[in-house]
Each structure stands twice: as C-alpha cells, then as structure tokens.
Enzyme design. Structure first.
Site, mmCIF file in Angstrom:
data_model
loop_
_atom_site.group_PDB
_atom_site.id
_atom_site.type_symbol
_atom_site.label_atom_id
_atom_site.label_comp_id
_atom_site.label_asym_id
_atom_site.label_seq_id
_atom_site.Cartn_x
_atom_site.Cartn_y
_atom_site.Cartn_z
ATOM 1 N N HIS A 164 0.920 2.198 8.851
ATOM 2 C CA HIS A 164 0.660 2.532 7.447
ATOM 3 C C HIS A 164 -0.666 1.931 7.008
ATOM 4 O O HIS A 164 -0.734 0.807 6.516
ATOM 5 C CB HIS A 164 1.807 2.029 6.562
ATOM 6 C CG HIS A 164 1.784 2.625 5.188
ATOM 7 N ND1 HIS A 164 2.929 2.893 4.473
ATOM 8 C CD2 HIS A 164 0.756 3.028 4.395
ATOM 9 C CE1 HIS A 164 2.611 3.426 3.308
ATOM 10 N NE2 HIS A 164 1.301 3.507 3.232
ATOM 11 N N ASP A 204 2.089 10.019 0.956
ATOM 12 C CA ASP A 204 2.096 8.619 0.520
ATOM 13 C C ASP A 204 1.279 8.415 -0.752
ATOM 14 O O ASP A 204 0.153 8.883 -0.871
ATOM 15 C CB ASP A 204 1.518 7.719 1.616
ATOM 16 C CG ASP A 204 1.608 6.253 1.238
ATOM 17 O OD1 ASP A 204 2.719 5.798 0.915
ATOM 18 O OD2 ASP A 204 0.566 5.569 1.246
ATOM 19 N N ASN A 230 1.928 -0.561 -5.199
ATOM 20 C CA ASN A 230 3.109 0.279 -5.337
ATOM 21 C C ASN A 230 3.784 0.443 -3.976
ATOM 22 O O ASN A 230 3.115 0.844 -3.045
ATOM 23 C CB ASN A 230 2.724 1.664 -5.866
ATOM 24 C CG ASN A 230 2.093 1.579 -7.239
ATOM 25 O OD1 ASN A 230 2.398 0.692 -8.019
ATOM 26 N ND2 ASN A 230 1.201 2.497 -7.528
ATOM 27 N N ASP A 273 0.345 -1.341 4.962
ATOM 28 C CA ASP A 273 -0.116 -0.530 3.819
ATOM 29 C C ASP A 273 -1.520 -0.971 3.407
ATOM 30 O O ASP A 273 -1.830 -1.139 2.229
ATOM 31 C CB ASP A 273 0.860 -0.622 2.635
ATOM 32 C CG ASP A 273 0.542 0.439 1.568
ATOM 33 O OD1 ASP A 273 -0.337 1.286 1.795
ATOM 34 O OD2 ASP A 273 1.199 0.407 0.504
#
Lengths: 182, 434, 309
Positions: free
Chosen positions: B61, B153, B279, B306
């Site tokens: 990610h 995403d 988020n 992320d």
C-alpha cells in the site's frame, strides 16, 4: 530575601502629629474646605487620604470627599517588568472638575508615580488645582515635582527602602528604613 | 550476481527457518542455506553477524504519485525510499493523475519502474473510471497490463451494486479488490477519530462505525460473489472483529494494518499537527490493542505503510485544510522494531512474517521467502543500531511524518533485490535498471 | 500572581488563578468605560492587529475598542478582499503581518487549532478570538465576569448551556472555564447537536429544555446556525424553535433569579423569543459591555508578558 530594619523614622505618635499638622496646613492654605477633595494613591495613599479627610473634618466640621486612584495604567515602566503590575482600579465618586484636589501618597521618591497620577487625574476632568501631600519625602527626584505638604523630610540612600506601616494594612502605625540583606 | 551472507540470524517465517546460518546467492537466486558455507572464488562475502537476514519486505500500500503529482513523489524517489526502508517491492495505488484506470497509465508506471525504479513495482488498477465510483474501469485489460489488484483507495465505493459487479467481473482474473473501508457519508466533515478528543479539539469526527459498516458490507459482498476482498489499513477493534468472523466463516478476506495505527492514537492529534491527520484516522488505545492482537494472531495478514507523500505546503497549515496521509516507507521497520519488538509486544518472527510472506500472500505476489531457487530479494536488519528519525534525511520527496525526532533502536541495514545490493547502510546503491 | 503567558489561546490551559487575574483586571477596566474621555495611555505605541478570517462585527469591534481605549494602534486585517482571498495561506499572512512588528495579533479563523498554529509561528502575542469549533476564550471570560457581577461569586453556581453544543466554541470555552471555577454545567440540545463523549469533560447532558433550565442559576442560549438544517442535524428551524427556543412560557420552569445569556447575535424567535431577549432576566447587553473590559484586560496582560519574550 527578608529586608533588615535599619532605623525607625516615625512612631505612632509622631505619625499622628504629622497628619494633624498637614491637615491644618491644608485648611490654612486653602482658606477652608470649599471645593476641597482628597485623592489617595493606591494602596497606602488611600488610607492616608481617608485619615487626612477625617482630621480636616475635625477642624472644619465638614468632610471633603475622598477617592482612590490607581495609576497602573499610566505608569511609564510598563513592559519593563516580568509581568504586568496588578490593576486595582480607580474609584473617584465625585467630579474632579473645579475641585482643589489634594493628592496623597505615603512616600515621594523619583516623582514618576506622581507624574502618572497627574495625568490620570487630568483624564478624569479639569481640577482648579492639584496639591501634593506626602508623609515621607525621601529625595532622589527624577522629575521636577515638589510636594506642597510633607510629614517628614528624610535623606536616604537609593538602596534603602522606606516602609510606611499603617494599622489598616500592617497592624501598626510606624515608618521605618529597611535595607535589603546581601 | 553472487553473494555469500555469513553469520546472520536467518529468519524466513514462510519456510520455518530461524537459525544462525549462511545464505548463498548465485545468479540472483537463493542458492542454498547452511552452516559454514564456503564462497566460490570471487564471490563477495557479507559479514552479517548480529544482523537478521529476512526475505525482502513487501509494502502493498504505497502512493508513488506518478504520473501527475511528481512534486510529492515519483517512481524514482518513492522506490528509493522503499529500498532505504528495507522494502524490495511495493504495490502502488491508482490515485495518480491521470488515474491508473487504463492500460496506458499502467504501462507508463511499469516503464518508469524499469527505467528509474529502485525496487520492484506492482501497479494497482482503479476499480472505477476516474475513481468516481460510477462506471467500471477496463478491468480485464488492467489485469493483462500487469496490475496485481484493484482499488479506488481514498475514494470508497459507496454504490454496493457497482462493487458487487466489480467483484464478479474480476473473479476470472484472480486479482483481489482492495477496499478503503470508510462510509463517505458517515465521515463527512470529519478529520480525526470521533471521540472525546475530537470533541475537545473542536474537530469533526470520523466514527469507527464508518469503517465497520463498510468492512461488514465488503465481507458480505465477498461472500455473495466468492471474490477476494482485501481490507486496507484496518483501524478499529470492531473492524478487527468483523474480519475475524468473516475469516472464520470462510469468506475470502485479508487485511492489512499500518505502523501508525499500531503505534499512535488520537491523543497524538492534540496540538493539531497535520502529520497526525490520515484516513482512516488514528483511533483509541483500545483499537490499538485490538489491532496488535489481530496482527499477532493472523487475523491481520500483513503490515502496509500507506506511504502517502504530500508537499510541505499541503501539511503545514490548519488541520482542517491539511492533506490526509503520511509517508511510511523509511520509518516502518525502525519504529516497529523499536516500539513493538523491543518491548516484547510482538515477536520478531511475526513482524517479519507480516512484512514478507503475509503481504505476498494477500496480493498473490512473488517473494516473501528465502527458499532455494527464488529471486534473491533479501532484507538484512541491524536490530541494535540506534538512530534518531530525521525527515530531512529521507530519500522520499516528502517529509510528512509524525515519527520525526523519535529515538529508535533497529533499522534496515541492507536491501538486496535479485541478489544485487540496492541499499547498504542507508546509502542507495543503484537502481533496478542499472 | 502575574501573567506569564505569551498568548491567550484556550480556557482549557488556564489555571483558576489566571482566570481570576483576568476577571479582576477586567473589573478595574470597567471604570474607564464610565469616563467622559475613555482613554488611558497604557498601550501607547503598541500595535494590535485584528486578523479576522470569519465575519464578526461584534468581536472585532470589541477588540478594537478595547485596544483604542488603552491607546494602542489597532489595525483591522479582514480576510475578505485581502491577499488571503487570493490564496495566501494563514501562515504566510501571519508572517507578513509579523514583519510589520505588531505586539498582539488577535485571530479569528474557521479552522480549529488555527490560533495555536499562529502562536507557534509568531513571536508576538496571539489572542484566540475564536478558532473553528474549538475555543473562544474571551467570550467565556466575559460570560464569567457577567455572572460574577450579577451573582457576586462563581463557585457553586449551576449553568445550563443550551443549543448547538457540537459546533460551539463558546460552549467549549465556557465548559472548561466554569469547571475550573467550581461551577456545575449541564449541556442541553437535540442529541444530534451534542458532541460525542461530552460527559467526559465533566458536564451533564440533558435532552429536554424545561428539565435543563429547571434549577440553574444561569441559562446560556447558543446561536443556531441555519446550515445545521441542511446538514440533516435538525428537521427544521420551526421544530427547533418549538422545542428548544426559550420563551416566556418555557422560562416559567426556571428560577426567579435566573440569568439569561447569549453570545450573540441572537436569532430572535428561534433560540430566544424577543420578550425573553429583552426581558428582565436577560444580561445580554451586560455581556457586550463586559466584553470590552475583558479584552482590555487581556491586551494589557499580554503586552506585559511580551517584554520577556
């Protein structure tokens, strides 16, 4: 650091005597109590103004009005100290315009407080005259200011402290010279 | 490309290996593992005593931002950051500009990775055209072009019927759909976790429920369609419970967790540092504990950073206006080693599994193993090295991290890709292209 | 005790003694408002910049008068029409203002935390005049001064804050200030306007107006923003006014000596019926007058702390 007491300047009797003399001088100089008003400088000047007004009442039978002046907002050293001095508030329950204002403080030193007090009173109105009554004049003036009534002239060194102790605040009537301990 | 790594603790959870052994790499592949191996003439030897030799880390990610947002990150800088952080492969999200919703963008990313990349790059294609949640992207062609998964995403697909069709349509390709599980309506106006801290700070809240209703829906749709759904950045105790139940019922669901959700809570938002805005948002201590437990027991399959680079101008203003997300590639290994493994909250073996075999399994990627014959993607950790995290020294173009200034012990020491040294002692040694 | 902070950002961070110092100083400042010539030379040569990103005539004017009565030079920098409207960021604007050497920057901004952001970036004193839904400390201070004037003391008093608590910086600042001074606080409103976990701040929560105001010393009504309706938080202004508007009838549930407060501007006929806003219990105009005194006190105290920086 606790200051050390060096000498006593006035005891209770001498202090009372000085106030009575000043009260007589005020009445004499102004020919009575017409338009007379007392303004004391916070904190001990207010107490002295109250007492002087009472002495004048004892002489003339008429009590002149008394007000309390806080000169904090007129100081010339704001912003030079660690924190702003506490503002205690001005309470002058009469119009100063046309009055003979007797400004009262405990000790006269550099004259800067009185300069601030003159400005403060002028902002409130236009007195006919302002006269200055002081319990102890210790010298070292930095401004051209001169008292009209003095309880005691007292030569001091700059590092000495003149402490006026009054019953209402300190439980005794006494004036002493103190020196900070090294 | 041949190398002998001598004397390290070889930790290969996929193959049940945890022993001080030597690892021989020949022609870019793992040749063999054993005690007292001799290097053939001319083979360089790496002395790895005190180090931990693992399969290369995989981050599934990552936002590489190219094309379109090259001022935040590029394939070159993002993969450099990956190599520096001990990662040998990254999967990159589709929210570029143009969006990776068609073959030409996928081709562009892969071409960039070949010519300028420092680690392996696996593109993730968009589920819907333009990430708009309205029409399906050309999903078959994206698979053919080399995408390894699909995801909108950052733009949760609110239309359940559309997501169902996407799951059904992509079944034959065997690629999972990655869900950013947040109900767009429930999080509206929210910039941090909804709770007493958001109330005190006067910031809009994103309730845990917003994540949980979407995780529940995604699991239901996966059950209905038989598709594999991967839940990105799980962040709440409730979502953990839902994934656990779904797995127990045989639904094809996998899940990831980020280092920041494991290590920080909503308390970090006090002070309004935009580097604590992401988020889903940082949650509570209770959520954090549930995530750690789920990571340990396998409910959560892998750790993913992320990695979301943003320019300083997007992260220095007020909290409401700041961009969401933080960089993670260059800090993940160090902060996890220091804050989870060192105090004994997580075993080193499980940490390594969740950074290697775990992510490989979640997206069906190669790698994550040191078995003889596989490409020699290897990450070597120095668990004793002390350092202070200094964003100014990042290889990433961006500096948006809440971990700056942390004193940590443990860091990636060497990254090998196909047997070639990509990073050594924080120095990047050359691209995958070179 | 003296004031040692560079900035005034929140009520949450203040010690009870600091709140007391501001209130006492403000009480002294009130004398100046009664003078014919309302000016003292205290802040002569000092510059106060009002940096307002949200329209707010009354707070800005209140700070402006406060500064001018203390002889400071007060400059208004409003976002509309300024470079802020042209995309300049808050920090850039603030840095530009600081380059002009102000002594105090008073900031109002729609984002929670904006005042903290400025305070960290600027060397001059920063006063938070409202940041998003976070805090509005001078409003809470003027509310406390008004209550103290009317009731003679603060400790032990009970207050009901009614309305849109969720979006209210006034409510947050008052909750912190009142709890610190030993007051009891109840917040009341429809559940959609009560922020999550607000009980953890030490307040009671109530969902009926009559119950909330029944036995309190002070009722503080908050302004309802019309946009709360479009957000789906309440069905209609009409229904809100019917159940949450303070009218003479609903006021019959309250004590005889209750004080009615409102931070303004009042939506007449919504949260407050006109006969209540103008009625004998209302101290709304005292609040406005005390606002100037409190802001004079704050500017005075901060100008002193500045000398130490």
């Amino acid at each position: 650091m606790k200051p050390r007491e060096k000498a006593q300047v006035l005891d209770e009797t001498a202090l009372e005597r000085a106030l009575i003399r000043i009260a007589h001088e005020i009445v004499e100089k102004n020919g009575g109590t017409t338009d007379l008003a007392f303004v004391g400088l916070r904190t001990r000047g207010v107490t002295l103004a109250q007492r002087l007004a009472e002495r004048v009442t004892g002489i003339e039978g008429v009590k002149p009005p008394v007000g309390a002046l806080d000169i904090t907002l007129y100081r010339d050293d704001l912003g030079l100290k660690a924190a702003q001095p506490v503002v205690r508030g001005t309470e002058i329950p009469f119009d100063v315009t046309g009055k003979i204002v007797i400004l009262v403080d405990d000790v006269l030193f550099t004259g800067r407080t009185i300069r601030a007090a003159l400005d403060a009173i002028m902002d409130l109105g236009r007195p006919r005259a302002i006269q200055l009554a002081i319990l102890v004049d210790r010298g070292h003036r930095e401004l051209p200011i001169r008292p009209d009534y003095v309880g005691k002239n007292l030569p001091t060194s700059r590092r000495e402290v003149v402490a006026v102790r009054l019953r209402e605040h300190d439980g005794e009537d006494r004036v002493v010279i103190e020196e900070p301990e090294e | 490309m041949s190398l002998l790594i001598k004397g390290g603790r070889v930790l290969d959870p996929a193959n049940g290996v945890d022993a001080v052994e030597d690892l021989l790499i020949q022609d870019g592949k793992i040749a063999c593992l054993g005690k007292g191996l001799e290097a053939p003439d001319g083979t360089p030897v790496i002395a790895a005593a005190g180090k931990v030799v693992c399969p290369g880390f995989i981050d599934i990610h990552v936002h590489l931002r190219e094309p379109g947002y090259e001022y935040k990150e590029t394939v070159a800088t993002g993969t450099k950051a990956a190599a520096a952080g001990g990662f040998t492969a990254v999967a990159c999200m589709a929210n570029t500009n143009p969006v990776n919703d068609n073959r030409s963008v996928t081709d562009y990313i892969l071409a960039k990775a070949r010519s300028e990349g420092f680690v392996r790059v696996y593109p993730i294609g968009a589920v819907t055209r333009g990430l708009e949640g309205k029409e399906l992207a050309e999903l078959a062609e994206l698979a053919e072009a080399g995408c390894v998964a699909y995801s909108d995403d950052g733009h949760p697909i609110m239309n359940s019927a559309l997501l169902r069709r996407a799951m059904e349509y992509t079944l034959p390709f065997g690629l999972p759909i990655i869900s950013h599980a947040e109900d767009a309506h429930l999080v509206q106006g929210g910039v941090m976790n909804e709770g007493v801290v958001s109330t005190e700070l006067g910031l809009g809240g994103r309730p845990a429920t917003a994540e949980e209703v979407m995780v529940a829906r995604d699991c239901c749709l996966a059950e209905l369609t038989g598709a594999h759904v991967h839940i990105a950045h799980l962040s709440t105790a409730g979502a953990v419970r839902l994934v656990k139940e779904a797995k127990a019922r045989g639904i094809r669901v996998t899940a990831e967790v980020t280092p920041h959700h494991l290590l920080l809570t909503e308390e970090a938002v006090r002070g309004y540092d935009p580097n604590t805005k992401m988020n889903p948002p940082l949650r509570t201590k209770r959520d954090q504990e549930a995530l750690l437990e789920a990571l340990a027991d396998g409910t959560i399959d892998c750790i993913a950073t992320d990695h979301a680079p943003h320019a300083l101008s997007e992260k220095e203003g007020d909290f409401d206006g700041a961009a969401a997300g933080i960089v993670g590639l260059e800090t993940a290994a160090s902060v996890l080693l220091d804050r989870l493994v060192r105090p004994g909250l997580l075993s080193l073996k499980i940490l390594v599994e969740r950074l290697t075999a775990g992510p490989a399994r979640a997206l069906n990627l190669p790698g994550g193993s040191l078995a003889p014959g596989v490409d020699a993607d290897v990450t070597i950790l120095d668990p004793a090295r002390e350092l202070t995290i200094d964003p100014a020294g990042f290889h990433s173009k961006s500096r948006n991290t809440p971990f700056g200034g942390w004193r940590v012990t443990g860091m990636p020491w060497m990254t090998l890709i196909g047997g070639r040294v990509a990073m050594w002692e924080r120095v990047i040694k050359g691209g995958i292209h070179s | 005790m003296g004031w040692m902070r560079k900035d005034l950002l929140t009520m949450q961070e203040l010690e009870p003694a600091e709140i007391g110092l501001i209130l006492d100083t403000a009480a002294s400042m009130k004398e100046i408002a009664g003078r014919e010539i309302k000016k003292v030379p205290t802040l002569r040569g000092r510059t106060v910049v009002n940096l307002f990103y949200e329209a707010s005539t009354r707070t800005r004017t209140s700070f402006e008068i406060a500064g001018k009565w203390l002889s400071a030079d007060v400059v208004n920098w409003s976002a509309a029409g300024s470079s802020a409207a042209k995309g300049e960021t808050l920090l850039d604007t603030a840095k530009n203002i600081e380059a002009m050497s102000p002594d105090v920057v008073v900031v109002r901004h729609g984002a929670s935390g904006a005042a903290q952001l400025l305070a960290r970036a600027l060397e001059c004193a920063v006063v938070n005049a409202g940041d998003g839904a976070h805090e509005h400390p001078t409003q809470a201070l003027l509310d406390l001064l008004t209550i103290r004037d009317k009731k003679g003391h603060l400790e032990g008093l009970s207050v009901a804050i009614v309305g849109d608590i969720a979006h209210s910086r006034v409510a947050r600042s008052n909750i912190h200030g009142m709890k610190k001074l030993g007051m009891t606080v109840t917040v009341a409103g429809p559940p959609t306007l009560i922020p999550p976990f607000v009980q953890e701040l030490g307040v009671k929560v109530c969902h009926r107006l009559e119950e909330a105001i029944a036995d309190v010393d002070v009722v503080m009504m908050l302004r309802l923003q019309a946009e709360r309706m479009t957000g789906g938080l309440i069905p209609s202004l009409r229904e809100y006014a019917r159940y949450w508007g303070l009218t003479r009838a609903s006021l019959s549930a309250a004590r005889q000596d209750v004080l009615i407060m409102h931070p303004g501007p009042v939506n007449r006929g919504i949260e407050l019926a006109p006969e209540v806003a103008d009625g004998p219990y209302s101290v709304i105009l005292d609040q406005v007058a005390n606002g100037v005194a409190v802001r004079m006190a704050v500017l005075y105290l901060l100008a002193g702390a500045r000398a130490q920086a």
